[in-house]
Scaffold this motif. Sequence first.
Motif, PDB file in Angstrom:
ATOM      1  N   MET A   1      24.626  43.201  62.351  1.00 45.92           N
ATOM      2  CA  MET A   1      25.592  42.261  62.236  1.00 45.92           C
ATOM      3  C   MET A   1      24.816  40.143  61.950  1.00 45.92           C
ATOM      4  O   MET A   1      26.239  39.598  61.396  1.00 45.92           O
ATOM      5  N   GLY A   2      23.831  40.320  62.764  1.00 47.83           N
ATOM      6  CA  GLY A   2      23.258  39.277  62.110  1.00 47.83           C
ATOM      7  C   GLY A   2      23.492  38.568  61.043  1.00 47.83           C
ATOM      8  O   GLY A   2      23.265  37.614  59.367  1.00 47.83           O
ATOM      9  N   ARG A   3      23.157  39.208  59.811  1.00 49.52           N
ATOM     10  CA  ARG A   3      22.968  39.189  58.121  1.00 49.52           C
ATOM     11  C   ARG A   3      24.428  38.963  57.898  1.00 49.52           C
ATOM     12  O   ARG A   3      24.565  37.840  56.905  1.00 49.52           O
ATOM     13  N   TYR A   4      25.789  39.598  58.215  1.00 52.49           N
ATOM     14  CA  TYR A   4      26.729  38.827  57.891  1.00 52.49           C
ATOM     15  C   TYR A   4      27.666  37.859  58.251  1.00 52.49           C
ATOM     16  O   TYR A   4      27.805  37.215  57.553  1.00 52.49           O
ATOM     17  N   VAL A   5      27.121  38.003  59.199  1.00 47.01           N
ATOM     18  CA  VAL A   5      26.851  36.212  59.952  1.00 47.01           C
ATOM     19  C   VAL A   5      26.394  34.698  59.073  1.00 47.01           C
ATOM     20  O   VAL A   5      27.409  34.164  58.394  1.00 47.01           O
ATOM     21  N   SER A   6      25.652  35.838  58.615  1.00 47.19           N
ATOM     22  CA  SER A   6      24.677  34.623  57.828  1.00 47.19           C
ATOM     23  C   SER A   6      25.409  34.441  56.517  1.00 47.19           C
ATOM     24  O   SER A   6      25.530  33.386  55.747  1.00 47.19           O
ATOM     25  N   ILE A   7      25.719  35.742  55.860  1.00 47.44           N
ATOM     26  CA  ILE A   7      26.652  35.115  54.328  1.00 47.44           C
ATOM     27  C   ILE A   7      27.732  35.400  54.713  1.00 47.44           C
ATOM     28  O   ILE A   7      28.349  34.095  53.877  1.00 47.44           O
ATOM     29  N   PHE A   8      28.391  34.736  55.601  1.00 42.12           N
ATOM     30  CA  PHE A   8      29.980  34.020  55.614  1.00 42.12           C
ATOM     31  C   PHE A   8      29.344  32.855  55.639  1.00 42.12           C
ATOM     32  O   PHE A   8      30.273  32.405  54.449  1.00 42.12           O
ATOM     33  N   PHE A   9      28.375  32.190  56.915  1.00 46.33           N
ATOM     34  CA  PHE A   9      28.235  30.245  56.906  1.00 46.33           C
ATOM     35  C   PHE A   9      27.909  29.404  55.425  1.00 46.33           C
ATOM     36  O   PHE A   9      28.047  28.868  55.367  1.00 46.33           O
ATOM     37  N   LEU A  10      27.103  30.862  54.631  1.00 40.74           N
ATOM     38  CA  LEU A  10      25.980  30.971  53.725  1.00 40.74           C
ATOM     39  C   LEU A  10      27.679  30.366  52.335  1.00 40.74           C
ATOM     40  O   LEU A  10      27.165  29.577  51.571  1.00 40.74           O
ATOM     41  N   THR A  11      28.269  31.466  52.564  1.00 44.28           N
ATOM     42  CA  THR A  11      29.132  31.156  50.786  1.00 44.28           C
ATOM     43  C   THR A  11      30.288  30.047  51.225  1.00 44.28           C
ATOM     44  O   THR A  11      30.155  28.934  50.484  1.00 44.28           O
ATOM     45  N   ILE A  12      30.870  29.948  53.064  1.00 48.98           N
ATOM     46  CA  ILE A  12      31.101  28.388  53.216  1.00 48.98           C
ATOM     47  C   ILE A  12      30.410  27.257  53.165  1.00 48.98           C
ATOM     48  O   ILE A  12      31.297  26.069  52.337  1.00 48.98           O
ATOM     49  N   LEU A  13      28.997  27.081  53.149  1.00 49.40           N
ATOM     50  CA  LEU A  13      27.831  25.928  53.093  1.00 49.40           C
ATOM     51  C   LEU A  13      28.341  25.584  51.119  1.00 49.40           C
ATOM     52  O   LEU A  13      28.512  24.943  50.669  1.00 49.40           O
ATOM     53  N   ILE A  14      28.027  26.948  50.558  1.00 50.97           N
ATOM     54  CA  ILE A  14      28.140  26.954  48.524  1.00 50.97           C
ATOM     55  C   ILE A  14      29.083  25.956  48.903  1.00 50.97           C
ATOM     56  O   ILE A  14      29.690  25.449  48.022  1.00 50.97           O
ATOM     57  N   THR A  15      30.734  26.616  49.429  1.00 49.03           N
ATOM     58  CA  THR A  15      32.399  26.391  48.507  1.00 49.03           C
ATOM     59  C   THR A  15      31.764  24.745  49.171  1.00 49.03           C
ATOM     60  O   THR A  15      32.615  23.850  48.628  1.00 49.03           O
ATOM     61  N   VAL A  16      31.395  24.232  50.280  1.00 49.83           N
ATOM     62  CA  VAL A  16      31.574  22.879  50.899  1.00 49.83           C
ATOM     63  C   VAL A  16      30.723  21.849  49.423  1.00 49.83           C
ATOM     64  O   VAL A  16      31.448  21.254  49.091  1.00 49.83           O
ATOM     65  N   ILE A  17      29.807  22.170  50.105  1.00 52.31           N
ATOM     66  CA  ILE A  17      28.489  21.699  48.349  1.00 52.31           C
ATOM     67  C   ILE A  17      29.813  21.754  47.079  1.00 52.31           C
ATOM     68  O   ILE A  17      29.567  20.488  46.785  1.00 52.31           O
ATOM     69  N   PHE A  18      30.498  22.682  46.664  1.00 53.37           N
ATOM     70  CA  PHE A  18      30.887  22.790  45.052  1.00 53.37           C
ATOM     71  C   PHE A  18      32.364  22.130  45.663  1.00 53.37           C
ATOM     72  O   PHE A  18      32.024  20.920  44.695  1.00 53.37           O
ATOM     73  N   THR A  19      32.983  21.702  46.788  1.00 57.00           N
ATOM     74  CA  THR A  19      33.824  20.575  47.008  1.00 57.00           C
ATOM     75  C   THR A  19      33.423  19.449  47.406  1.00 57.00           C
ATOM     76  O   THR A  19      34.544  18.158  46.273  1.00 57.00           O
ATOM     77  N   ILE A  20      32.223  18.652  47.262  1.00 59.65           N
ATOM     78  CA  ILE A  20      31.918  17.641  47.630  1.00 59.65           C
ATOM     79  C   ILE A  20      31.964  16.958  45.464  1.00 59.65           C
ATOM     80  O   ILE A  20      31.822  16.051  45.458  1.00 59.65           O
ATOM     81  N   THR A  21      31.070  18.440  45.484  1.00 58.63           N
ATOM     82  CA  THR A  21      30.611  17.446  43.730  1.00 58.63           C
ATOM     83  C   THR A  21      31.416  17.565  43.360  1.00 58.63           C
ATOM     84  O   THR A  21      31.481  16.133  42.485  1.00 58.63           O
ATOM     85  N   LEU A  22      32.964  18.089  43.340  1.00 53.42           N
ATOM     86  CA  LEU A  22      33.571  18.222  42.703  1.00 53.42           C
ATOM     87  C   LEU A  22      34.751  16.981  42.858  1.00 53.42           C
ATOM     88  O   LEU A  22      34.732  16.087  41.527  1.00 53.42           O
ATOM     89  N   SER A  23      34.368  16.734  44.326  1.00 60.06           N
ATOM     90  CA  SER A  23      35.496  15.388  44.404  1.00 60.06           C
ATOM     91  C   SER A  23      34.111  13.751  43.987  1.00 60.06           C
ATOM     92  O   SER A  23      35.403  13.542  43.760  1.00 60.06           O
TER      93      SER A  23
END
Length: 63
Positions: A1-23
């Motif tokens: 279960m911890g693996r899927y939680v890590s995937i979830f938060f990693l996806t969110i982190l990558i998207t936040v980084i892309f959003t900040i870069t795009l902004s």
Amino acid sequence: MGRYVSIFFLTILITVIFTITLSALIGDIFSDIGILVGTIFVLLGSFIITQLFYIIDLLKKMR
């Protein structure tokens, strides 16, 4: 279960980084409503990606 939680938060982190870069590249185009809608889409997309990884692993175990 911890693996899927890590995937979830990693996806969110990558998207936040892309959003900040795009902004930073484009400027202050995003409004408050745009950020809210984008956040909802990111959360739903991250959840769907995590579920797809779970289904793939489940199918691998069934073979």
